[in-house]
Design an enzyme around this catalytic site. Structure first.
Site, short mmCIF file in Angstrom:
data_model
loop_
_atom_site.label_atom_id
_atom_site.label_comp_id
_atom_site.label_asym_id
_atom_site.label_seq_id
_atom_site.Cartn_x
_atom_site.Cartn_y
_atom_site.Cartn_z
N SER A 415 6.21 59.82 44.47
CA SER A 415 7.53 59.22 44.30
C SER A 415 7.60 57.86 44.98
O SER A 415 8.59 57.15 44.83
CB SER A 415 8.61 60.15 44.87
OG SER A 415 8.28 60.52 46.18
N HIS A 436 6.58 60.53 37.42
CA HIS A 436 7.43 60.92 38.54
C HIS A 436 8.57 61.81 38.04
O HIS A 436 9.52 61.33 37.42
CB HIS A 436 7.97 59.65 39.22
CG HIS A 436 8.87 59.93 40.37
ND1 HIS A 436 9.87 59.08 40.76
CD2 HIS A 436 8.94 60.99 41.22
CE1 HIS A 436 10.51 59.60 41.80
NE2 HIS A 436 9.97 60.76 42.08
N GLU A 448 10.18 59.25 35.31
CA GLU A 448 9.79 57.85 35.50
C GLU A 448 8.29 57.78 35.21
O GLU A 448 7.51 58.50 35.84
CB GLU A 448 10.03 57.43 36.96
CG GLU A 448 11.31 56.69 37.21
CD GLU A 448 11.39 56.14 38.64
OE1 GLU A 448 12.19 55.25 38.86
OE2 GLU A 448 10.67 56.61 39.54
N ASN A 486 13.86 55.49 43.32
CA ASN A 486 13.88 55.68 44.78
C ASN A 486 14.00 54.36 45.54
O ASN A 486 14.53 54.32 46.64
CB ASN A 486 12.64 56.45 45.25
CG ASN A 486 12.82 57.94 44.99
OD1 ASN A 486 13.92 58.40 44.69
ND2 ASN A 486 11.74 58.70 45.09
#
Ligand code: 3H9
Length: 708
Positions: A415, A436, A448, A486
């Site tokens: 991540s 991800h 992702e 993130n």
């Protein structure tokens, strides 16, 4: 015919009217006119006794042309007058049978309900999905559907927007017959059977409109559900009001009421945002330098390394799509724990009636546990989901490079870590990519897909296509720290912590963002994900933090006390055995003590400041990501936030939201925060530039698209 969007042909004494407006036969400009013209000819031709109305290609009609809504609200064109056409069809003296295959959605179902009979292929679906676009049916759907299907079903379909299958449509009286085999032949046969009968009008029916007592209960429950499940949304409540009007007003008056509410919704911010989301979801699949024709690699068997929460969830995602998975762990206890979790998840789905025992068993059987790399030489893709540490990931990838055949895609579920660095442990960087998943992987729809420097176009195309097969929305992102989701979440959660450190009550921070529409507040989200995850990442990347820059301390201190969130029964909140949160006065006291030690005086903080600081934290970082090219479009960022982070769809995503607030206003507020709170709030250069030019992120997207 004036246009070739609608064709009229004959099958003996039956007229066949074919709507041919690819890809989905939307009722865009020219189609209603074409239907009206065909009906006129049908009526005038005395040899024709009945008509069959159907759609060419994959589907009957997917509804009004959604692209035209923007033109209507910006005053570029008038509404289609579809309602008037449907009244004309209904009044046609000779019977019309609609033959439905694929989908009859929105205006498509409204069109079908205005004709005298409906037949359908067993695989067809019908629905009034308008609320998902922030509107309500606008061509009589809320008035005709309760007359055919009954009030309860009509309310459910119009307010929730989910389609039903052909068998249910038959059961509820929306269609009159299912046709196995050739739909046109079956529909023509049906038309011959009813040709001499009077053409029944849906509007004239009232036997399913219920009694005031029954209906009062239905509408009360529907409103309660809408307020809870479609929180803050206007369209579901408007749809319920409109169906209610069908039970209290004559048909014409009910249609006028529906039209008024339809227009009100169409011009709303919520509808504009949801339409942006509809097209955005489809746009993210389009990658300028990876054209549609790019070859894709087969992915018919996979392996997942790591059977922890993420690895187990990812294995379930593949098994749910019917793809066999090898699930590897390092030792038997870890493997047993992982499998027990997977079993527990499937059992839960069975207990909720979402899955049959047999289907769950079948999926479970597709997951083959292993402690060795044996069998990895046969799989076509491996997803690594081991602990988030670079050295470990590199070891795993070096091993995968050794055991997997050439051509196997090696994906990492990291991540935060660099895909390029992970790829450097292999001799095949072109086959290395980031996939991800979001926790819980078997539930969250976002994937992702992280493009490394060397990742090949075929590997990207394969993963994008695979995401659809897995029921995910795949969004391609660039390889930067935290990728897109993130990386933006960092400032969002940083501000949430700062706000608490400055004196905002924990629950006030969460409540303000929940009221804004987020699925959960940022602190409760931290507890759910596990505060220790970020703590470990901060330890790994501590050397990257700018010296002298204020850093939040609250979560690190909570972790030092062993308060990792839900999994330890305590984090920001405390949790009972059912993971229900309550405010913990001990944490509030500790926060005051820690803030005093840090020299931060407490102050009153408004809900508005909470929302602005957290959401503009997202937007400012989003602007940097966009400018640096780590996201292809502002829309991609929006879609990431809707499907991965619980951002409310009716606000369109953070970038759309900022556009609607006005980037000049957002920029001014960020400058204010910059003065007040320091360097974290340095405005993104792109935001500054667009604000100065009175432009939006959407403008930037269009200009960049045009330049490419
Ligand atoms: C309405 O009807 C209001 C009424 O009450 C009347 C008021 C007066 N319009 O999804 P896909 C495009 S509101 C314009 O990838 P699938 C889509 O953008 C409408 N375009 O295919 C895509 O374009 P591109 C209520 C539309 O096979 C292409 O078609 N109806 C429309 O996975 C293929 O779409 C709905 O909300 C449209 N209505 O799924 C239904 N629909 O290739 C919306 C699709 O350039 N549509 N496009 O990216 C759907 O749910 C799905 O598209 C459908 C097909 C299930 C039909």
């Amino acid at each position: 015919m004036n246009n070739n969007l609608v064709e009229l042909s004959r099958d003996g004494e039956i007229a066949v009217i074919l709507i041919n407006n690819p890809p989905v036969n939307a009722l865009g400009a020219g189609v209603p006119e074409g239907i009206a013209e065909a009906i006129e000819k049908f009526v005038q031709d005395s040899q024709l006794r009945a008509a069959v109305l159907m759609g060419a290609g994959k589907s009957f009609v997917a509804g009004a042309d959604i692209k035209e809504f923007g033109k209507i609200t910006s005053g570029q064109r008038a509404g289609s007058g579809l309602g008037r056409l449907l009244s004309k069809l209904e009044e046609c003296p000779k019977p019309i049978v609609t033959a439905i295959h694929g989908s009859a959605f929105g205006g498509g179902l409204e069109l079908a309900m205005a004709t005298h009979y409906r037949v359908a292929s067993p695989t067809a679906q019908v629905g009034q999905p308008e609320v998902k676009l922030g509107i309500i049916p606008g061509a009589g759907g809320t008035q005709r559907l309760p007359r055919l299907a009954g009030v309860a079903k009509a309310v459910e379909m119009c307010a929730e927007g989910n389609p039903i299958n052909a068998a249910d449509a038959l059961q509820y009286g929306i269609v009159d017959r299912l046709i196995d085999g050739d739909l046109q032949l079956g529909a023509a046969e049906f038309a011959r059977e009813i040709a001499e009968k009077p053409a029944p009008q849906t509007r004239a029916r009232s036997e399913r409109l219920g009694s005031p007592e029954e209906n009062a209960q239905i509408f009360a429950v529907a409103r309660q559900n809408a307020r809870a499940k479609q929180r803050n949304m206007a369209a579901p409540l408007a749809a319920i009001d409109a169906v209610e009007a069908a039970t209290t007003m004559p048909f014409e008056q009910g249609c006028e009421y529906e039209q008024k509410r339809f227009i009100e919704c169409l011009f709303s911010e919520q509808s504009k945002a949801l339409i942006h989301v509809f097209f955005g979801e489809r746009e993210v699949a389009k990658i300028p330098d990876v054209p549609k024709q790019t070859a894709v690699l087969p992915v018919s068997s996979v392996a997942v390394v790591g059977a922890g929460t993420m690895g187990g969830g990812i294995a379930m995602v593949f098994a749910n799509a019917g793809i066999p998975v090898l699930l590897k762990e390092v030792d038997q206890p870890a493997l047993d724990r992982g499998l027990a979790n997977i079993r527990k998840n499937y059992d839960y789905s069975v207990s909720k009636g979402r899955l049959t025992q047999q289907a769950a068993g079948k999926r479970l059987a597709l997951i083959q546990p292993t402690l060795r790399f044996e069998g990895f030489s046969d799989v076509e893709m491996v997803v690594e989901a081991v602990f988030e540490g670079m050295e470990l990931k590199k070891q795993v990838f070096a091993e995968l490079d050794r055991v997997c055949k050439r051509g196997t895609i090696l994906a990492s579920n990291t991540s935060t870590l660099s895909i390029d660095e992970i790829a450097s442990a292999t001799s095949r960087a072109e086959f290395v990519i980031g996939t991800h998943f979001f926790s819980p992987a078997n539930v969250m729809r976002l994937l992702e897909i992280v493009r490394g420097r060397a990742t090949s176009k075929e590997v990207i195309a394969t993963c994008m296509q695979l995401s659809k097969k897995l029921g995910k929305v795949g969004v391609l992102v660039g390889n930067c720290m935290g990728f897109v989701g993130n990386r933006m979440f960092g400032p969002y959660r940083r501000e949430a912590q700062f706000l608490v450190e400055e004196g905002a009550p924990i629950e006030a921070v969460d409540q303000a963002l929940f009221d804004f529409g987020m699925a959960m507040g940022p602190l409760a989200t931290g507890d759910l994900a596990g505060l220790d995850v970020g703590w470990r990442i901060r330890k790994e990347h501590g050397h990257l933090q700018a010296l002298g820059l204020r850093q939040p301390f609250a979560e690190d201190k909570l972790c030092e006390l062993g308060r990792f969130g839900q999994k330890t029964g305590a984090g920001w909140y405390k949790y009972d055995g059912h993971r229900r949160a309550t405010v913990d006065p001990a944490v509030a006291a500790l926060m005051r003590e820690w803030s005093t030690q840090a020299g931060i005086p407490p102050r009153d903080i408004s809900a508005e400041e909470i929302v602005d600081r957290c959401i503009y934290g997202l937007v400012n970082e989003g602007a940097r990501i966009l400018e640096q090219g780590y996201a292809l479009r502002a829309t991609d960022i929006d879609i990431i936030y809707l499907y991965g982070y619980g951002f409310p769809a009716y606000r369109g995503g953070p970038m759309w939201y900022a556009d609607r607030v006005g980037l000049d206003k957002v920029y001014d507020r960020i400058c204010e925060f910059h003065r007040q709170f320091g360097a974290h709030w340095e405005p993104a250069p792109l935001l500054k530039e667009l604000a100065a030019q009175q432009k939006t992120f959407s403008d930037f997207q269009s200009e960049r698209g045009a330049a490419a």
